[in-house]
Design an enzyme around this catalytic site. Structure first.
Site, PDB file in Angstrom:
ATOM      1  N   LYS A   1     -35.463  73.754   2.710  1.00  0.00           N
ATOM      2  CA  LYS A   1     -34.005  73.804   2.901  1.00  0.00           C
ATOM      3  C   LYS A   1     -33.632  73.952   4.380  1.00  0.00           C
ATOM      4  O   LYS A   1     -32.780  73.223   4.881  1.00  0.00           O
ATOM      5  CB  LYS A   1     -33.396  74.948   2.092  1.00  0.00           C
ATOM      6  CG  LYS A   1     -33.557  74.798   0.592  1.00  0.00           C
ATOM      7  CD  LYS A   1     -33.003  75.977  -0.177  1.00  0.00           C
ATOM      8  CE  LYS A   1     -33.598  77.314   0.181  1.00  0.00           C
ATOM      9  NZ  LYS A   1     -35.035  77.464  -0.066  1.00  0.00           N
TER      10      LYS A   1
ATOM     11  N   ASP B   1     -26.694  77.562   6.119  1.00  0.00           N
ATOM     12  CA  ASP B   1     -28.030  77.909   5.647  1.00  0.00           C
ATOM     13  C   ASP B   1     -27.939  79.219   4.875  1.00  0.00           C
ATOM     14  O   ASP B   1     -27.073  80.050   5.151  1.00  0.00           O
ATOM     15  CB  ASP B   1     -28.983  78.059   6.838  1.00  0.00           C
ATOM     16  CG  ASP B   1     -30.448  78.090   6.431  1.00  0.00           C
ATOM     17  OD1 ASP B   1     -30.814  77.402   5.453  1.00  0.00           O
ATOM     18  OD2 ASP B   1     -31.228  78.790   7.099  1.00  0.00           O
ATOM     19  N   GLU B   2     -28.820  79.418   3.909  1.00  0.00           N
ATOM     20  CA  GLU B   2     -28.878  80.643   3.097  1.00  0.00           C
ATOM     21  C   GLU B   2     -27.533  80.933   2.415  1.00  0.00           C
ATOM     22  O   GLU B   2     -27.061  82.066   2.359  1.00  0.00           O
ATOM     23  CB  GLU B   2     -29.330  81.837   3.948  1.00  0.00           C
ATOM     24  CG  GLU B   2     -30.661  81.646   4.641  1.00  0.00           C
ATOM     25  CD  GLU B   2     -31.866  81.562   3.700  1.00  0.00           C
ATOM     26  OE1 GLU B   2     -31.719  81.778   2.482  1.00  0.00           O
ATOM     27  OE2 GLU B   2     -32.970  81.272   4.193  1.00  0.00           O
ATOM     28  N   ALA B   3     -26.929  79.889   1.857  1.00  0.00           N
ATOM     29  CA  ALA B   3     -25.594  79.989   1.264  1.00  0.00           C
ATOM     30  C   ALA B   3     -25.541  80.892   0.035  1.00  0.00           C
ATOM     31  O   ALA B   3     -24.460  81.323  -0.358  1.00  0.00           O
ATOM     32  CB  ALA B   3     -25.082  78.593   0.911  1.00  0.00           C
ATOM     33  N   GLN B   4     -26.679  81.204  -0.555  1.00  0.00           N
ATOM     34  CA  GLN B   4     -26.681  82.115  -1.701  1.00  0.00           C
ATOM     35  C   GLN B   4     -26.125  83.479  -1.335  1.00  0.00           C
ATOM     36  O   GLN B   4     -25.629  84.207  -2.189  1.00  0.00           O
ATOM     37  CB  GLN B   4     -28.087  82.256  -2.311  1.00  0.00           C
ATOM     38  CG  GLN B   4     -29.075  83.081  -1.503  1.00  0.00           C
ATOM     39  CD  GLN B   4     -29.836  82.268  -0.460  1.00  0.00           C
ATOM     40  OE1 GLN B   4     -29.547  81.094  -0.246  1.00  0.00           O
ATOM     41  NE2 GLN B   4     -30.820  82.895   0.166  1.00  0.00           N
TER      42      GLN B   4
ATOM     43  N   SER C   1     -39.099  75.076  -0.188  1.00  0.00           N
ATOM     44  CA  SER C   1     -38.737  73.704  -0.568  1.00  0.00           C
ATOM     45  C   SER C   1     -38.239  72.885   0.620  1.00  0.00           C
ATOM     46  O   SER C   1     -38.001  71.693   0.479  1.00  0.00           O
ATOM     47  CB  SER C   1     -37.686  73.704  -1.688  1.00  0.00           C
ATOM     48  OG  SER C   1     -36.489  74.316  -1.256  1.00  0.00           O
TER      49      SER C   1
ATOM     50  N   GLY D   1     -32.754  74.895  -3.635  1.00  0.00           N
ATOM     51  CA  GLY D   1     -34.179  74.763  -3.916  1.00  0.00           C
ATOM     52  C   GLY D   1     -34.815  76.132  -3.882  1.00  0.00           C
ATOM     53  O   GLY D   1     -34.200  77.106  -3.467  1.00  0.00           O
ATOM     54  N   THR D   2     -36.070  76.196  -4.301  1.00  0.00           N
ATOM     55  CA  THR D   2     -36.802  77.456  -4.272  1.00  0.00           C
ATOM     56  C   THR D   2     -37.237  77.755  -2.834  1.00  0.00           C
ATOM     57  O   THR D   2     -37.047  76.934  -1.927  1.00  0.00           O
ATOM     58  CB  THR D   2     -38.066  77.378  -5.154  1.00  0.00           C
ATOM     59  OG1 THR D   2     -38.919  76.363  -4.621  1.00  0.00           O
ATOM     60  CG2 THR D   2     -37.718  77.097  -6.598  1.00  0.00           C
ATOM     61  N   MET D   3     -37.848  78.890  -2.672  1.00  0.00           N
ATOM     62  CA  MET D   3     -38.489  79.204  -1.395  1.00  0.00           C
ATOM     63  C   MET D   3     -39.510  78.100  -1.122  1.00  0.00           C
ATOM     64  O   MET D   3     -40.091  77.541  -2.051  1.00  0.00           O
ATOM     65  CB  MET D   3     -39.205  80.555  -1.473  1.00  0.00           C
ATOM     66  CG  MET D   3     -38.307  81.742  -1.770  1.00  0.00           C
ATOM     67  SD  MET D   3     -37.184  82.168  -0.436  1.00  0.00           S
ATOM     68  CE  MET D   3     -38.303  82.851   0.751  1.00  0.00           C
TER      69      MET D   3
END
EC number: 2.7.1.21
Length: 192
Positions: free
Chosen positions: A15, A83-86, A13, A9-11
């Site tokens: 997550k 978390d923050e998997a990008q 959203s 999702g975007t910032m």
């Protein structure tokens, strides 16, 4: 059979709150969860998952030295949440696949799909390519009521469209926007 999930999702959203909610649900049932977060996300301190509404939980830091496969093999959790998997590398995502396929431990990874220029992150690219299930966590555009699909970087409240791909920040640095509002702000910045 375990699966690899990518929830993006975007910032703004939700997550991180979703990560914390899922962890709570497992733990409330007496089940073991490993909560992981990449070392690069130091916005609230390294090794923390923090939601904008104030909930937080300590997490295991993922860096180049962490052997996630051995950690999972040793700890035998019921689930692994990332978390923050990008910010994961392609190799780290490959390790998550081994955890799912060989150790039969489900992994749910949460992150951004793309950066503020609309380019996929390495971790997101890898997850989109191999995840069993891909789910979008939705929110609305900062400027209108359409679904936000992009992250707009801002400085002093003004949109910017250049810079390094990774710049850790929250509401002071990013807003979720729809494609139309993104294009409008980009066009305005080029005409300024």
């Amino acid at each position: 059979m375990a699966k690899l999930y990518f929830r993006y999702g975007t910032m703004n959203s939700g997550k991180s709150i979703e990560v914390l909610r899922v962890a709570h649900n497992y733990e409330e049932q007496g089940k073991k969860v490993l909560l992981l977060t990449p070392v690069v996300d130091d916005r609230f301190g390294v090794g923390k998952v923090v939601s904008r509404i104030g909930m937080q939980k300590n997490a295991i830091v993922v860096d180049d030295t962490l052997d996630m496969i051995e950690l999972a093999r040793t700890e035998q959790p019921n689930c692994i949440l990332v978390d923050e998997a990008q910010f994961l590398s392609k190799e780290q995502v490959a390790h998550l696949i081994v955890i799912v396929d060989d150790l039969n431990i489900p992994v749910i990874a949460y992150g951004l799909r793309a950066d503020f220029m609309g380019q996929l992150f390495e971790g997101s690219t890898a997850l989109i390519a191999v995840a069993d299930t891909i789910e979008e966590i939705k929110t609305v555009c900062w400027y209108c009521d359409k679904k936000a699909i992009m992250n707009m970087r801002c400085k002093d409240g003004e949109p910017i469209f250049h810079g390094e791909q990774i710049q850790i920040g929250g509401n002071e640095s990013y807003v979720p926007v729809c494609r139309k509002c993104y294009a409008s702000k980009l066009k305005s910045s080029l005409n300024a």
